[in-house]
Design an enzyme around this catalytic site. Structure first.
Site, PDB file in Angstrom:
ATOM      1  N   VAL A  18      27.169  26.756  -9.149  1.00 57.49           N
ATOM      2  CA  VAL A  18      26.633  27.643 -10.193  1.00 57.49           C
ATOM      3  C   VAL A  18      25.834  26.837 -11.224  1.00 57.49           C
ATOM      4  CG1 VAL A  18      27.192  29.382 -11.923  1.00 57.49           C
ATOM      5  CG2 VAL A  18      28.609  29.181  -9.866  1.00 57.49           C
ATOM      6  N   LYS A 110      36.861  33.761 -14.964  1.00 49.76           N
ATOM      7  CA  LYS A 110      37.632  35.014 -15.028  1.00 49.76           C
ATOM      8  C   LYS A 110      39.080  34.771 -15.398  1.00 49.76           C
ATOM      9  CE  LYS A 110      35.914  34.111 -11.622  1.00 49.76           C
ATOM     10  NZ  LYS A 110      35.091  33.816 -10.481  1.00 49.76           N
ATOM     11  N   VAL A 137      32.715  38.349 -13.191  1.00 52.32           N
ATOM     12  CA  VAL A 137      33.123  39.544 -12.438  1.00 52.32           C
ATOM     13  C   VAL A 137      32.042  39.931 -11.432  1.00 52.32           C
ATOM     14  CG1 VAL A 137      33.850  41.948 -12.592  1.00 52.32           C
ATOM     15  CG2 VAL A 137      34.423  40.365 -14.440  1.00 52.32           C
ATOM     16  N   LYS A 210      39.507  39.927 -12.392  1.00 50.36           N
ATOM     17  CA  LYS A 210      38.243  40.645 -12.618  1.00 50.36           C
ATOM     18  C   LYS A 210      38.510  42.095 -13.041  1.00 50.36           C
ATOM     19  CE  LYS A 210      36.050  37.670  -9.183  1.00 50.36           C
ATOM     20  NZ  LYS A 210      35.747  37.488  -7.763  1.00 50.36           N
TER      21      LYS A 210
HETATM   22  N1  HSE Z   1      36.654  33.538  -4.492  1.00 54.82           N
HETATM   23  C1  HSE Z   1      35.899  34.648  -4.973  1.00 54.82           C
HETATM   24  C2  HSE Z   1      35.529  35.550  -3.823  1.00 54.82           C
HETATM   25  C3  HSE Z   1      34.658  34.267  -5.723  1.00 54.82           C
HETATM   26  O1  HSE Z   1      35.845  35.255  -2.683  1.00 54.82           O
HETATM   27  O2  HSE Z   1      34.923  36.571  -4.074  1.00 54.82           O
HETATM   28  C4  HSE Z   1      34.960  33.755  -7.084  1.00 54.82           C
HETATM   29  O3  HSE Z   1      35.635  34.679  -7.866  1.00 54.82           O
END
Ligand code: HSE
Length: 431
Positions: A18, A110, A137, A210
Protein backbone atom coordinates in the site's frame (compact mmCIF):
# COMPACT_ATOMS: atom_id res chain seq x y z
CA UNK A 1 -5.65 29.21 9.85
CA UNK A 2 -3.70 26.52 8.00
CA UNK A 3 -2.33 27.56 4.63
CA UNK A 4 -4.58 25.76 2.16
CA UNK A 5 -2.48 26.60 -0.89
CA UNK A 6 0.91 25.35 0.31
CA UNK A 7 1.85 21.78 -0.60
CA UNK A 8 0.34 19.17 1.71
CA UNK A 9 3.24 17.13 3.05
CA UNK A 10 2.87 13.42 3.78
CA UNK A 11 4.92 11.22 6.08
CA UNK A 12 4.37 7.55 5.29
CA UNK A 13 5.02 4.84 7.89
CA UNK A 14 4.96 1.40 6.32
CA UNK A 15 6.19 0.73 2.79
CA UNK A 16 4.50 -2.53 1.88
CA UNK A 17 2.24 -2.87 -1.11
CA UNK A 18 0.00 0.00 0.00
CA UNK A 19 2.76 2.44 0.96
CA UNK A 20 4.63 1.88 -2.29
CA UNK A 21 1.33 2.19 -4.16
CA UNK A 22 0.92 5.68 -2.71
CA UNK A 23 4.48 6.63 -3.65
CA UNK A 24 3.74 5.49 -7.20
CA UNK A 25 0.51 7.51 -7.38
CA UNK A 26 2.13 10.68 -6.06
CA UNK A 27 5.06 10.30 -8.47
CA UNK A 28 3.01 9.32 -11.53
CA UNK A 29 0.25 11.94 -11.48
CA UNK A 30 1.40 15.01 -9.50
CA UNK A 31 -0.37 17.55 -11.73
CA UNK A 32 -3.67 15.70 -11.79
CA UNK A 33 -3.61 15.27 -8.02
CA UNK A 34 -2.64 18.92 -7.43
CA UNK A 35 -5.41 20.12 -9.74
CA UNK A 36 -8.00 18.08 -7.89
CA UNK A 37 -6.65 18.78 -4.42
CA UNK A 38 -6.22 22.51 -5.12
CA UNK A 39 -2.59 22.26 -3.98
CA UNK A 40 0.38 20.00 -4.57
CA UNK A 41 0.68 16.82 -2.52
CA UNK A 42 4.23 15.84 -1.63
CA UNK A 43 5.87 13.05 0.31
CA UNK A 44 8.55 14.43 2.60
CA UNK A 45 9.50 11.50 4.83
CA UNK A 46 9.01 7.75 4.99
CA UNK A 47 9.91 4.88 7.26
CA UNK A 48 9.58 1.11 7.36
CA UNK A 49 11.26 -1.83 9.05
CA UNK A 50 14.00 -2.37 6.46
CA UNK A 51 15.67 0.66 4.91
CA UNK A 52 17.69 -1.27 2.36
CA UNK A 53 14.98 -3.39 0.82
CA UNK A 54 14.36 -2.77 -2.88
CA UNK A 55 10.68 -1.87 -3.13
CA UNK A 56 10.67 -1.04 -6.82
CA UNK A 57 10.00 2.67 -6.23
CA UNK A 58 12.38 5.62 -5.99
CA UNK A 59 12.51 6.83 -2.38
CA UNK A 60 15.68 8.92 -2.83
CA UNK A 61 13.84 12.24 -2.65
CA UNK A 62 12.42 11.55 0.81
CA UNK A 63 13.93 11.69 4.28
CA UNK A 64 14.17 8.26 5.90
CA UNK A 65 12.94 8.62 9.48
CA UNK A 66 14.40 6.36 12.16
CA UNK A 67 11.00 5.17 13.34
CA UNK A 68 7.29 5.80 12.96
CA UNK A 69 6.93 7.93 16.10
CA UNK A 70 9.67 10.36 15.07
CA UNK A 71 8.22 10.46 11.56
CA UNK A 72 4.80 11.33 13.00
CA UNK A 73 6.31 14.27 14.91
CA UNK A 74 8.36 15.83 12.11
CA UNK A 75 7.84 19.52 11.36
CA UNK A 76 7.83 18.85 7.62
CA UNK A 77 4.90 16.41 7.87
CA UNK A 78 1.28 17.66 7.77
CA UNK A 79 -0.45 14.30 7.38
CA UNK A 80 0.77 11.10 9.01
CA UNK A 81 -0.09 8.10 6.81
CA UNK A 82 -0.15 5.02 9.04
CA UNK A 83 0.27 1.76 7.14
CA UNK A 84 1.95 -0.29 9.85
CA UNK A 85 -1.03 -2.30 11.04
CA UNK A 86 -1.87 -3.94 14.36
CA UNK A 87 -3.94 -2.56 17.21
CA UNK A 88 -1.13 -2.08 19.70
CA UNK A 89 2.52 -1.14 19.67
CA UNK A 90 4.14 1.04 17.05
CA UNK A 91 1.02 1.80 15.05
CA UNK A 92 -0.90 3.06 18.09
CA UNK A 93 2.09 4.93 19.54
CA UNK A 94 2.79 6.69 16.26
CA UNK A 95 -0.91 7.47 15.69
CA UNK A 96 -1.14 9.14 19.10
CA UNK A 97 2.17 10.92 18.61
CA UNK A 98 0.92 12.33 15.31
CA UNK A 99 -2.27 13.68 16.91
CA UNK A 100 -0.32 15.18 19.79
CA UNK A 101 2.02 16.84 17.30
CA UNK A 102 -0.93 18.44 15.48
CA UNK A 103 -1.00 16.18 12.43
CA UNK A 104 -4.00 14.77 10.61
CA UNK A 105 -3.89 11.00 10.21
CA UNK A 106 -4.84 8.75 7.31
CA UNK A 107 -4.76 5.04 8.07
CA UNK A 108 -5.60 1.64 6.63
CA UNK A 109 -5.58 0.10 10.10
CA UNK A 110 -8.97 -1.52 10.77
CA UNK A 111 -7.85 -3.37 13.91
CA UNK A 112 -6.58 -0.21 15.61
CA UNK A 113 -9.77 1.75 14.94
CA UNK A 114 -12.10 -1.17 15.67
CA UNK A 115 -10.56 -1.53 19.11
CA UNK A 116 -9.42 2.00 20.00
CA UNK A 117 -11.50 4.05 17.55
CA UNK A 118 -13.69 5.78 20.15
CA UNK A 119 -10.79 7.14 22.19
CA UNK A 120 -8.64 7.98 19.15
CA UNK A 121 -11.49 9.84 17.44
CA UNK A 122 -12.37 11.71 20.65
CA UNK A 123 -8.76 12.69 21.16
CA UNK A 124 -8.28 13.72 17.51
CA UNK A 125 -11.41 15.88 17.50
CA UNK A 126 -10.52 17.51 20.83
CA UNK A 127 -7.25 18.54 19.20
CA UNK A 128 -8.92 19.71 15.98
CA UNK A 129 -7.35 16.88 13.98
CA UNK A 130 -8.88 14.76 11.24
CA UNK A 131 -8.63 10.96 11.07
CA UNK A 132 -9.57 9.25 7.81
CA UNK A 133 -9.67 5.52 7.18
CA UNK A 134 -11.31 4.70 3.84
CA UNK A 135 -8.59 2.13 3.12
CA UNK A 136 -9.40 0.22 6.29
CA UNK A 137 -12.75 -1.05 5.02
CA UNK A 138 -13.19 -2.95 1.75
CA UNK A 139 -9.96 -1.66 0.14
CA UNK A 140 -10.72 0.43 -2.92
CA UNK A 141 -14.48 0.65 -2.42
CA UNK A 142 -15.37 4.18 -1.22
CA UNK A 143 -17.85 2.91 1.33
CA UNK A 144 -16.97 5.31 4.15
CA UNK A 145 -17.31 8.25 1.81
CA UNK A 146 -20.65 6.87 0.66
CA UNK A 147 -21.95 6.65 4.22
CA UNK A 148 -20.50 9.90 5.59
CA UNK A 149 -21.25 12.04 2.54
CA UNK A 150 -23.51 10.69 -0.20
CA UNK A 151 -25.93 8.97 2.19
CA UNK A 152 -25.56 11.42 5.09
CA UNK A 153 -29.24 12.42 4.85
CA UNK A 154 -30.50 8.86 5.23
CA UNK A 155 -31.38 6.82 8.25
CA UNK A 156 -29.37 3.72 7.48
CA UNK A 157 -31.48 0.63 8.05
CA UNK A 158 -28.99 -2.13 7.27
CA UNK A 159 -25.38 -2.60 6.25
CA UNK A 160 -24.26 -5.87 4.72
CA UNK A 161 -20.98 -6.90 3.24
CA UNK A 162 -18.58 -9.52 2.05
CA UNK A 163 -15.47 -7.75 3.27
CA UNK A 164 -12.80 -10.41 3.44
CA UNK A 165 -11.54 -11.33 -0.01
CA UNK A 166 -9.57 -14.31 1.25
CA UNK A 167 -12.68 -15.99 2.67
CA UNK A 168 -14.65 -15.28 -0.47
CA UNK A 169 -11.80 -16.71 -2.53
CA UNK A 170 -11.75 -19.87 -0.40
CA UNK A 171 -15.53 -20.39 -0.50
CA UNK A 172 -15.91 -19.74 -4.23
CA UNK A 173 -12.86 -21.84 -5.11
CA UNK A 174 -14.17 -24.75 -3.01
CA UNK A 175 -17.35 -24.61 -5.07
CA UNK A 176 -15.81 -24.14 -8.52
CA UNK A 177 -13.04 -26.74 -8.07
CA UNK A 178 -14.98 -29.10 -5.81
CA UNK A 179 -12.07 -29.02 -3.34
CA UNK A 180 -12.20 -29.40 0.45
CA UNK A 181 -11.56 -26.46 2.76
CA UNK A 182 -8.06 -27.57 3.86
CA UNK A 183 -6.82 -27.86 0.31
CA UNK A 184 -8.10 -24.44 -0.74
CA UNK A 185 -6.80 -22.90 2.49
CA UNK A 186 -3.33 -24.23 1.55
CA UNK A 187 -3.72 -22.78 -1.94
CA UNK A 188 -4.68 -19.38 -0.54
CA UNK A 189 -1.64 -19.55 1.72
CA UNK A 190 0.67 -20.37 -1.20
CA UNK A 191 -0.79 -17.45 -3.16
CA UNK A 192 0.03 -15.11 -0.26
CA UNK A 193 -3.63 -14.24 0.38
CA UNK A 194 -3.65 -15.01 4.09
CA UNK A 195 -2.79 -12.52 6.83
CA UNK A 196 0.26 -13.40 8.98
CA UNK A 197 -2.28 -14.72 11.49
CA UNK A 198 -4.70 -16.59 9.18
CA UNK A 199 -7.39 -16.59 11.86
CA UNK A 200 -7.81 -12.86 11.23
CA UNK A 201 -9.16 -13.88 7.81
CA UNK A 202 -10.84 -17.25 8.22
CA UNK A 203 -11.98 -16.58 11.80
CA UNK A 204 -13.91 -13.54 10.56
CA UNK A 205 -11.96 -11.09 12.76
CA UNK A 206 -10.63 -8.85 9.98
CA UNK A 207 -14.09 -8.60 8.43
CA UNK A 208 -15.59 -8.11 11.91
CA UNK A 209 -13.30 -5.11 12.47
CA UNK A 210 -14.55 -3.61 9.22
CA UNK A 211 -18.20 -4.21 10.11
CA UNK A 212 -17.76 -2.55 13.52
CA UNK A 213 -16.38 0.58 11.81
CA UNK A 214 -19.22 0.75 9.29
CA UNK A 215 -21.82 0.22 12.03
CA UNK A 216 -20.53 3.19 13.97
CA UNK A 217 -20.92 5.51 11.00
CA UNK A 218 -24.20 4.00 9.83
CA UNK A 219 -25.96 4.10 13.20
CA UNK A 220 -24.17 6.95 15.00
CA UNK A 221 -22.95 4.59 17.69
CA UNK A 222 -19.64 4.05 19.44
CA UNK A 223 -17.46 1.47 17.73
CA UNK A 224 -18.26 -1.85 19.40
CA UNK A 225 -16.12 -4.64 18.01
CA UNK A 226 -16.84 -6.78 21.09
CA UNK A 227 -20.51 -6.61 20.14
CA UNK A 228 -19.87 -8.32 16.78
CA UNK A 229 -21.05 -11.92 16.82
CA UNK A 230 -18.15 -13.67 15.08
CA UNK A 231 -18.03 -17.01 13.36
CA UNK A 232 -15.40 -18.08 10.84
CA UNK A 233 -15.59 -20.29 7.78
CA UNK A 234 -13.47 -23.21 9.08
CA UNK A 235 -16.45 -25.53 9.67
CA UNK A 236 -17.90 -25.12 6.15
CA UNK A 237 -17.54 -28.27 4.08
CA UNK A 238 -17.79 -28.88 0.38
CA UNK A 239 -21.00 -30.79 1.23
CA UNK A 240 -22.55 -27.63 2.70
CA UNK A 241 -21.57 -25.69 -0.39
CA UNK A 242 -23.08 -28.32 -2.71
CA UNK A 243 -26.29 -28.64 -0.68
CA UNK A 244 -26.64 -24.87 -0.59
CA UNK A 245 -26.12 -24.68 -4.36
CA UNK A 246 -28.77 -27.38 -4.85
CA UNK A 247 -31.27 -25.21 -3.03
CA UNK A 248 -30.29 -22.10 -5.03
CA UNK A 249 -27.97 -20.54 -2.44
CA UNK A 250 -24.29 -19.70 -2.01
CA UNK A 251 -22.41 -19.57 1.28
CA UNK A 252 -20.70 -16.26 2.05
CA UNK A 253 -18.90 -14.90 5.07
CA UNK A 254 -21.43 -12.11 5.40
CA UNK A 255 -21.44 -9.13 7.72
CA UNK A 256 -24.81 -7.72 8.72
CA UNK A 257 -25.44 -4.74 10.97
CA UNK A 258 -28.85 -3.37 11.81
CA UNK A 259 -30.49 -1.47 14.64
CA UNK A 260 -33.22 -3.53 16.27
CA UNK A 261 -35.69 -2.84 19.09
CA UNK A 262 -33.33 -4.76 21.35
CA UNK A 263 -30.12 -3.02 20.37
CA UNK A 264 -27.49 -3.03 17.64
CA UNK A 265 -27.14 -6.37 15.90
CA UNK A 266 -23.73 -6.95 14.34
CA UNK A 267 -22.92 -10.34 12.87
CA UNK A 268 -20.00 -11.62 10.82
CA UNK A 269 -20.73 -15.23 10.02
CA UNK A 270 -21.24 -17.69 7.20
CA UNK A 271 -24.71 -17.19 5.68
CA UNK A 272 -26.65 -18.64 2.80
CA UNK A 273 -27.63 -15.96 0.30
CA UNK A 274 -29.62 -16.45 -2.92
CA UNK A 275 -27.19 -17.55 -5.65
CA UNK A 276 -28.64 -15.06 -8.11
CA UNK A 277 -28.41 -12.04 -5.78
CA UNK A 278 -25.47 -9.62 -6.25
CA UNK A 279 -23.90 -11.03 -3.05
CA UNK A 280 -24.47 -14.60 -4.25
CA UNK A 281 -22.71 -13.87 -7.52
CA UNK A 282 -19.61 -12.37 -5.96
CA UNK A 283 -16.61 -14.42 -7.05
CA UNK A 284 -13.03 -14.72 -5.83
CA UNK A 285 -11.26 -12.11 -3.73
CA UNK A 286 -13.68 -9.30 -4.55
CA UNK A 287 -15.59 -7.39 -1.85
CA UNK A 288 -19.18 -6.16 -1.88
CA UNK A 289 -20.94 -3.79 0.48
CA UNK A 290 -24.71 -3.34 0.43
CA UNK A 291 -26.10 -0.22 2.11
CA UNK A 292 -29.78 0.37 2.79
CA UNK A 293 -31.19 3.76 3.69
CA UNK A 294 -34.72 4.95 4.36
CA UNK A 295 -34.68 7.35 1.42
CA UNK A 296 -32.14 5.89 -1.01
CA UNK A 297 -33.27 2.26 -0.77
CA UNK A 298 -30.56 -0.28 -1.45
CA UNK A 299 -27.22 0.46 -3.08
CA UNK A 300 -24.54 -2.08 -3.93
CA UNK A 301 -20.83 -1.31 -4.07
CA UNK A 302 -18.43 -3.88 -5.49
CA UNK A 303 -14.67 -3.83 -5.99
CA UNK A 304 -11.23 -4.93 -4.91
CA UNK A 305 -10.95 -5.24 -1.15
CA UNK A 306 -7.18 -5.44 -1.00
CA UNK A 307 -4.04 -4.95 -3.07
CA UNK A 308 -1.65 -2.13 -3.77
CA UNK A 309 -3.63 -0.04 -6.26
CA UNK A 310 -7.10 -0.30 -4.72
CA UNK A 311 -5.93 0.36 -1.16
CA UNK A 312 -3.60 3.19 -2.20
CA UNK A 313 -6.51 4.65 -4.17
CA UNK A 314 -8.55 4.81 -0.96
CA UNK A 315 -5.67 6.40 1.00
CA UNK A 316 -5.15 9.02 -1.70
CA UNK A 317 -8.85 9.86 -1.75
CA UNK A 318 -8.60 10.65 1.97
CA UNK A 319 -5.38 12.65 1.52
CA UNK A 320 -6.93 14.70 -1.28
CA UNK A 321 -9.98 15.44 0.87
CA UNK A 322 -7.70 16.75 3.63
CA UNK A 323 -5.83 18.86 1.07
CA UNK A 324 -9.16 20.29 -0.05
CA UNK A 325 -9.95 21.30 3.51
CA UNK A 326 -12.69 18.72 4.08
CA UNK A 327 -12.77 18.05 7.83
CA UNK A 328 -15.43 15.45 8.54
CA UNK A 329 -15.41 13.85 12.02
CA UNK A 330 -13.87 10.38 12.07
CA UNK A 331 -17.15 8.47 12.27
CA UNK A 332 -19.26 11.03 10.41
CA UNK A 333 -20.45 12.93 13.49
CA UNK A 334 -18.53 14.24 16.50
CA UNK A 335 -17.15 11.34 18.52
CA UNK A 336 -18.69 12.80 21.69
CA UNK A 337 -22.17 12.41 20.12
CA UNK A 338 -21.81 8.73 19.21
CA UNK A 339 -24.28 6.71 21.26
CA UNK A 340 -23.34 3.76 23.40
CA UNK A 341 -25.96 1.12 22.66
CA UNK A 342 -26.68 -2.39 23.77
CA UNK A 343 -25.63 -5.14 21.43
CA UNK A 344 -28.37 -7.52 20.33
CA UNK A 345 -27.06 -10.90 19.33
CA UNK A 346 -28.91 -12.13 16.21
CA UNK A 347 -32.15 -10.51 17.30
CA UNK A 348 -33.75 -10.72 13.87
CA UNK A 349 -35.32 -14.10 13.02
CA UNK A 350 -34.36 -16.01 9.86
CA UNK A 351 -34.59 -19.49 8.39
CA UNK A 352 -31.60 -21.72 9.13
CA UNK A 353 -29.81 -24.47 7.24
CA UNK A 354 -28.74 -27.34 9.51
CA UNK A 355 -26.57 -30.30 8.58
CA UNK A 356 -25.95 -33.12 10.98
CA UNK A 357 -24.79 -36.70 11.01
CA UNK A 358 -27.53 -39.05 12.31
CA UNK A 359 -27.07 -42.62 13.50
CA UNK A 360 -29.13 -44.74 11.13
CA UNK A 361 -31.66 -46.39 13.43
CA UNK A 362 -35.44 -46.25 13.84
CA UNK A 363 -36.72 -43.13 15.52
CA UNK A 364 -33.51 -41.08 15.08
CA UNK A 365 -35.13 -38.48 12.87
CA UNK A 366 -38.17 -38.34 15.15
CA UNK A 367 -35.94 -37.48 18.12
CA UNK A 368 -34.33 -34.62 16.20
CA UNK A 369 -37.72 -33.34 15.01
CA UNK A 370 -39.05 -33.47 18.55
CA UNK A 371 -36.15 -31.42 19.93
CA UNK A 372 -36.61 -28.85 17.20
CA UNK A 373 -40.33 -28.71 18.03
CA UNK A 374 -39.60 -28.26 21.73
CA UNK A 375 -37.32 -25.33 20.86
CA UNK A 376 -40.19 -23.76 18.89
CA UNK A 377 -38.51 -24.44 15.55
CA UNK A 378 -40.66 -25.41 12.61
CA UNK A 379 -39.16 -27.53 9.80
CA UNK A 380 -39.50 -26.32 6.22
CA UNK A 381 -37.47 -29.01 4.39
CA UNK A 382 -35.69 -32.16 5.44
CA UNK A 383 -33.58 -34.55 3.40
CA UNK A 384 -31.18 -37.39 3.90
CA UNK A 385 -28.68 -37.19 1.09
CA UNK A 386 -26.45 -40.22 1.44
CA UNK A 387 -25.43 -43.02 3.68
CA UNK A 388 -22.15 -43.79 5.43
CA UNK A 389 -22.02 -47.21 7.18
CA UNK A 390 -24.01 -46.67 10.38
CA UNK A 391 -24.84 -43.00 9.98
CA UNK A 392 -26.33 -40.67 7.42
CA UNK A 393 -25.97 -36.96 6.69
CA UNK A 394 -29.27 -35.16 7.16
CA UNK A 395 -30.11 -31.68 6.10
CA UNK A 396 -32.86 -29.57 7.59
CA UNK A 397 -34.07 -26.15 6.54
CA UNK A 398 -36.14 -24.43 9.19
CA UNK A 399 -38.78 -21.76 8.99
CA UNK A 400 -37.82 -18.42 10.52
CA UNK A 401 -36.38 -18.80 13.98
CA UNK A 402 -33.80 -17.18 16.23
CA UNK A 403 -30.18 -18.08 16.81
CA UNK A 404 -30.91 -18.73 20.46
CA UNK A 405 -33.62 -21.29 19.55
CA UNK A 406 -31.15 -22.98 17.21
CA UNK A 407 -28.54 -23.05 19.99
CA UNK A 408 -31.07 -24.55 22.42
CA UNK A 409 -31.94 -27.25 19.90
CA UNK A 410 -28.34 -28.14 19.03
CA UNK A 411 -27.46 -28.34 22.74
CA UNK A 412 -30.38 -30.79 23.10
CA UNK A 413 -29.11 -32.97 20.22
CA UNK A 414 -26.12 -33.99 22.31
CA UNK A 415 -28.30 -36.01 24.72
CA UNK A 416 -30.27 -37.88 22.07
CA UNK A 417 -27.55 -40.39 21.32
CA UNK A 418 -28.45 -40.21 17.65
CA UNK A 419 -26.57 -37.09 16.47
CA UNK A 420 -22.83 -37.58 16.04
CA UNK A 421 -20.38 -34.66 15.90
CA UNK A 422 -21.36 -31.01 15.89
CA UNK A 423 -24.22 -29.98 13.63
CA UNK A 424 -23.48 -27.16 11.18
CA UNK A 425 -26.06 -24.34 11.42
CA UNK A 426 -26.01 -21.55 8.86
CA UNK A 427 -28.40 -18.65 8.72
CA UNK A 428 -30.26 -18.00 5.46
CA UNK A 429 -30.10 -14.24 5.00
CA UNK A 430 -32.66 -12.21 3.11
CA UNK A 431 -30.65 -9.91 0.90
N1 HSE B 1 -7.03 -9.92 4.46
C1 HSE B 1 -8.04 -9.06 3.95
C2 HSE B 1 -8.84 -9.78 2.90
C3 HSE B 1 -7.51 -7.77 3.37
O1 HSE B 1 -8.55 -10.93 2.58
O2 HSE B 1 -9.78 -9.20 2.39
C4 HSE B 1 -7.09 -6.82 4.43
O3 HSE B 1 -8.13 -6.48 5.29
Amino acid sequence: MPDTTAPLRLGIAGLGTVGTGIVRMVQNHPEMIAARAGRPIEITAVTARDKDKDRGVDLSGYTWAQDAVSLAQRDDVDVFVELIGGHEGTAKDAFEAALAAGKDVVTANKALLAIHGNELATSAEAQGRVVRFEAAVAGGIPVIKSLTEGLAGNQITRVMGVMNGTCNYILTRMESAGLPYDEVFAEADALGFLEADPNLDVGGIDAGHKLALLSSIAFGTQVDFDGVELEGIGAITIDDIKQAADMGYRIKLLGVAQMTGRGLEQRMSPCLVPALSPLGQLEGGTNMVVLEGDEVGQIVLRGAGAGSGPTASAVMGDVIDIARGLRIPTFGQPATTLRKVRSAQAAVAAPYYMRMQLIDKPGALAKVASILGDAGISIDQMRQYGHEDTSAPVLIVTHKTTRSAIDTATAGFADTGVVTGDPVCIRIETV
